[in-house]
Design a protein around this motif. Structure first.
Motif, PDB file in Angstrom:
ATOM      1  N   ARG A   1       0.994  -1.007  -0.153  1.00 21.74           N
ATOM      2  CA  ARG A   1       0.019  -0.040  -0.099  1.00 21.74           C
ATOM      3  C   ARG A   1       0.842   1.306   0.024  1.00 21.74           C
ATOM      4  O   ARG A   1       0.615   2.179  -0.531  1.00 21.74           O
ATOM      5  N   ALA A   2       1.994   1.059   0.689  1.00 24.69           N
ATOM      6  CA  ALA A   2       2.639   2.396   0.893  1.00 24.69           C
ATOM      7  C   ALA A   2       3.333   2.556  -0.371  1.00 24.69           C
ATOM      8  O   ALA A   2       3.735   3.858  -0.740  1.00 24.69           O
ATOM      9  N   ASP A   3       3.700   1.588  -1.302  1.00 26.89           N
ATOM     10  CA  ASP A   3       4.371   1.845  -2.558  1.00 26.89           C
ATOM     11  C   ASP A   3       3.225   2.484  -3.597  1.00 26.89           C
ATOM     12  O   ASP A   3       3.775   3.332  -4.291  1.00 26.89           O
TER      13      ASP A   3
ATOM     14  N   LEU B   1       4.872   7.141   7.124  1.00 27.33           N
ATOM     15  CA  LEU B   1       4.349   6.544   8.374  1.00 27.33           C
ATOM     16  C   LEU B   1       3.715   5.100   8.449  1.00 27.33           C
ATOM     17  O   LEU B   1       4.017   4.276   9.395  1.00 27.33           O
ATOM     18  N   LEU B   2       3.155   4.669   7.209  1.00 30.67           N
ATOM     19  CA  LEU B   2       2.655   3.460   7.071  1.00 30.67           C
ATOM     20  C   LEU B   2       3.783   2.276   7.217  1.00 30.67           C
ATOM     21  O   LEU B   2       3.750   1.327   7.808  1.00 30.67           O
ATOM     22  N   ARG B   3       4.836   2.856   6.703  1.00 32.36           N
ATOM     23  CA  ARG B   3       6.363   1.834   6.602  1.00 32.36           C
ATOM     24  C   ARG B   3       6.641   2.035   8.252  1.00 32.36           C
ATOM     25  O   ARG B   3       7.350   0.789   8.415  1.00 32.36           O
ATOM     26  N   GLU B   4       6.636   2.808   9.091  1.00 32.65           N
ATOM     27  CA  GLU B   4       7.201   2.903  10.277  1.00 32.65           C
ATOM     28  C   GLU B   4       6.254   2.605  11.320  1.00 32.65           C
ATOM     29  O   GLU B   4       6.987   1.927  12.453  1.00 32.65           O
ATOM     30  N   LEU B   5       5.105   2.546  11.462  1.00 31.32           N
ATOM     31  CA  LEU B   5       4.118   2.430  12.508  1.00 31.32           C
ATOM     32  C   LEU B   5       3.710   0.796  12.436  1.00 31.32           C
ATOM     33  O   LEU B   5       3.061   0.487  11.162  1.00 31.32           O
TER      34      LEU B   5
ATOM     35  N   ARG C   1      -4.743  -5.165  17.219  1.00 27.15           N
ATOM     36  CA  ARG C   1      -4.878  -5.098  15.878  1.00 27.15           C
ATOM     37  C   ARG C   1      -5.282  -3.661  15.506  1.00 27.15           C
ATOM     38  O   ARG C   1      -6.618  -3.343  16.007  1.00 27.15           O
ATOM     39  N   ARG C   2      -4.763  -2.960  14.832  1.00 22.97           N
ATOM     40  CA  ARG C   2      -5.349  -1.816  13.985  1.00 22.97           C
ATOM     41  C   ARG C   2      -5.987  -2.182  12.417  1.00 22.97           C
ATOM     42  O   ARG C   2      -5.203  -2.425  11.576  1.00 22.97           O
ATOM     43  N   GLU C   3      -7.269  -2.206  12.224  1.00 20.04           N
ATOM     44  CA  GLU C   3      -7.725  -2.623  11.261  1.00 20.04           C
ATOM     45  C   GLU C   3      -8.580  -1.581  10.389  1.00 20.04           C
ATOM     46  O   GLU C   3      -9.002  -0.667  11.120  1.00 20.04           O
ATOM     47  N   PRO C   4      -8.312  -1.397   9.182  1.00 18.76           N
ATOM     48  CA  PRO C   4      -9.265  -0.184   8.539  1.00 18.76           C
ATOM     49  C   PRO C   4     -10.652  -0.261   8.783  1.00 18.76           C
ATOM     50  O   PRO C   4     -11.313  -1.294   8.929  1.00 18.76           O
TER      51      PRO C   4
ATOM     52  N   ILE D   1      -7.662  11.882   2.401  1.00 13.81           N
ATOM     53  CA  ILE D   1      -7.352  10.744   1.786  1.00 13.81           C
ATOM     54  C   ILE D   1      -6.029  10.053   1.923  1.00 13.81           C
ATOM     55  O   ILE D   1      -5.962   8.924   2.087  1.00 13.81           O
ATOM     56  N   GLY D   2      -5.123  10.986   2.446  1.00 11.04           N
ATOM     57  CA  GLY D   2      -3.685  10.302   2.606  1.00 11.04           C
ATOM     58  C   GLY D   2      -3.912   9.325   4.029  1.00 11.04           C
ATOM     59  O   GLY D   2      -3.652   7.932   3.572  1.00 11.04           O
ATOM     60  N   PRO D   3      -4.390   9.605   4.964  1.00  9.36           N
ATOM     61  CA  PRO D   3      -4.362   8.933   6.178  1.00  9.36           C
ATOM     62  C   PRO D   3      -5.439   7.560   5.973  1.00  9.36           C
ATOM     63  O   PRO D   3      -5.288   6.405   6.481  1.00  9.36           O
TER      64      PRO D   3
END
Length: 484
Positions: free
Chosen positions: A68-70, A119-123, A139-142, A163-165
């Motif tokens: 997703r980050a890519d 942040l997606l890659r780091e957290l 778990r953190r789920e959408p 949109i970003g977060p």
């Protein structure tokens, strides 16, 4: 450049609006038609939400955080590549001076999306916590499908702040931009296609109030993220409350600038355009109430008046322009009505007013206006005008200054101006608002932004901006299972 957009972006495809709805977008500086946009109806919202639900169970929902980050990085790059076209288009739509539109519309959206990709890659998306019965995996789920409703004043950055977060968290988004700035919103769709976002991850549906209300109440929507007026926010919050639906509300403001007795007025007036009149006053966090010490009141009034009188008004596409037109004829009439009200309430008009701007007979221009001798309980000091109108209010000591700053239904922002930064920090701590600047003001994309009281609920930006787009799940497991 062809500006008409006859189709909506739904499920990764361009589709004609179900009922054939269209609207004209009017250029703020000329009052002439700039372009035309498709307008969504309930049937289009249904189609977009269905596509968003399918994406959650399709490729988007099964992607790893890294994948997703890519994609977000590619999305950000596609937005950045369009920045030089986006910035002048927004200036033509809402009157924002190009010198401001280049950073906040041309490039902020790509920066925000890139930030959340990082942040997606780091957290981590899970935490493991020891418990009395073993371990708990949090778990953190959408949260699911997000309905994002955005205004016309900062259309690109405010949309990206949702949109970003949301996409970083793994949600899907149905974006309903304001009709006044519908044309630039389609650049999000163009960039999504180029980046290869799976169908349904992002849909773009300009629409009116009815489409927004339908999106807020749609049974397939899991969360609403809204930026706009406090009145609209109250209605949305009430509806989401009945539905038990999470909602983030970034609303209005009537912020105060406290000028301490030791303040450098040259420093303040040098920042006045950015702090109090940015985007022609069409800014929710603007410090439009200027609180001046009685001992220096006349000096402050003169300095503010001279600065405002000297601002360059003109074509928003001219980089030398400091004040452009307002977004619409209706907005201009609203601001003129407040100026007339200020005179009736007894304020002293030191510059500006409702007379036409010399040489600018077309478009929705308003002369930047300063009122002195204003009382904090007058309507011009309490209601959000959303135009280039400032009120200078006297105070006797710092306690009264803080009391006046806090005597407002709003609590979004504020500024403190003093030669003693430590003193400024102490005053900032006493101001009841979501953000405060000391000898400056600028929204930091790495820090939470939002308000208290009638200025909203929740926070956007920073790591905290991810939290509203997650649903937390605790999974209890035996400790020996974790060890194995």
């Amino acid at each position: 450049m062809e500006l008409d957009r006859w189709e909506l972006f739904i499920g990764g495809k361009w589709s004609a609006p179900a009922d054939g709805g269209r609207a004209e977008v009017v250029e703020a500086a000329t009052g002439k038609v700039l372009g035309r946009t498709a307008m969504a109806s309930a049937a289009d919202v249904d189609a977009a939400v269905t596509a968003a639900e399918h994406a959650l169970t399709g490729p988007w929902g099964t992607m790893s955080a890294g994948e997703r980050a890519d994609l977000l990085d590619r999305f950000a790059a596609a937005l950045k590549a369009r920045g030089r076209d986006i910035a002048p288009l927004v200036s033509r739509e809402n009157g924002m001076p190009l010198s401001l539109s280049i950073p906040v519309n041309g490039f902020s959206a790509s920066m925000i999306v890139s930030y959340y990709a990082r942040l997606l890659r780091e957290l981590p998306t899970t935490d493991v916590r020891p418990s009395l019965i073993g371990e708990t995996v949090v778990r953190r789920e959408p949260v699911g499908v997000v309905g994002a409703i955005t205004p016309w004043n900062y259309p690109q950055s405010l949309a990206a702040m949702k949109i970003g977060p949301a996409l970083a968290a793994g949600c899907t988004v149905v974006l309903k931009p304001a009709p006044e700035t519908a044309l630039d919103a389609f650049f999000f769709a163009d960039a999504a296609q180029e980046a290869g976002l799976p169908p349904g991850v992002l849909s773009v549906l300009p629409g009116g109030r009815e489409a927004g209300e339908y999106l807020v109440s749609h049974p397939g929507v899991a969360k609403i993220a809204f930026t706009g007026s406090t009145a609209a926010g109250r209605a949305i919050g009430e509806r989401c409350g009945r539905l038990l639906r999470p909602v983030t509300l970034e609303l209005g403001g009537k912020s105060a600038a406290i000028i301490a007795e030791d303040a450098d007025l040259t420093e303040f007036t040098g920042a006045l355009l950015d702090v109090s009149l940015t985007n022609n006053g069409q800014t929710c966090h603007a410090s439009t109430r200027i609180l001046a010490p009685a001992s220096r009141y006349d000096e402050v009034v003169d300095a503010v008046t001279d600065t405002v009188r000297g601002l360059r008004i003109g074509d928003p596409l001219d980089r030398a322009t400091q004040i452009g037109p307002l977004v619409s004829a209706a907005q201009r009439e609203r601001v003129h009505a407040y100026i007339d009200l200020g005179v009736r309430e007894g304020a002293r008009l030191t510059t500006g007013g409702t007379a036409p701007v010399d040489g600018l007979t077309d478009g929705w221009f308003v002369r930047p206006t300063v009122f002195a001798d204003v009382r904090n309980n007058w309507r011009i000091a309490r209601e959000e005008i959303f135009g280039p109108v400032l009120c200078v209010i006297p105070y006797t000591d710092e306690d009264e200054a803080v009391a006046l700053a806090n005597d407002s239904e709003y609590g979004l922002a504020g500024t403190v101006w003093t030669a003693d930064v430590a003193r400024g920090m102490d005053l900032a701590a006493r101001i009841r608002s979501g953000t405060v600047g000391v000898n400056q003001y600028g929204v930091d994309l790495q820090a939470p932004f939002g308000g208290v009281k009638a200025s909203g609920l929740g926070r956007e930006m920073g790591p905290e901006g991810l939290a509203p787009y997650y649903s937390l799940k605790s999974v209890y497991r035996p400790a020996q299972e974790a060890a194995s």
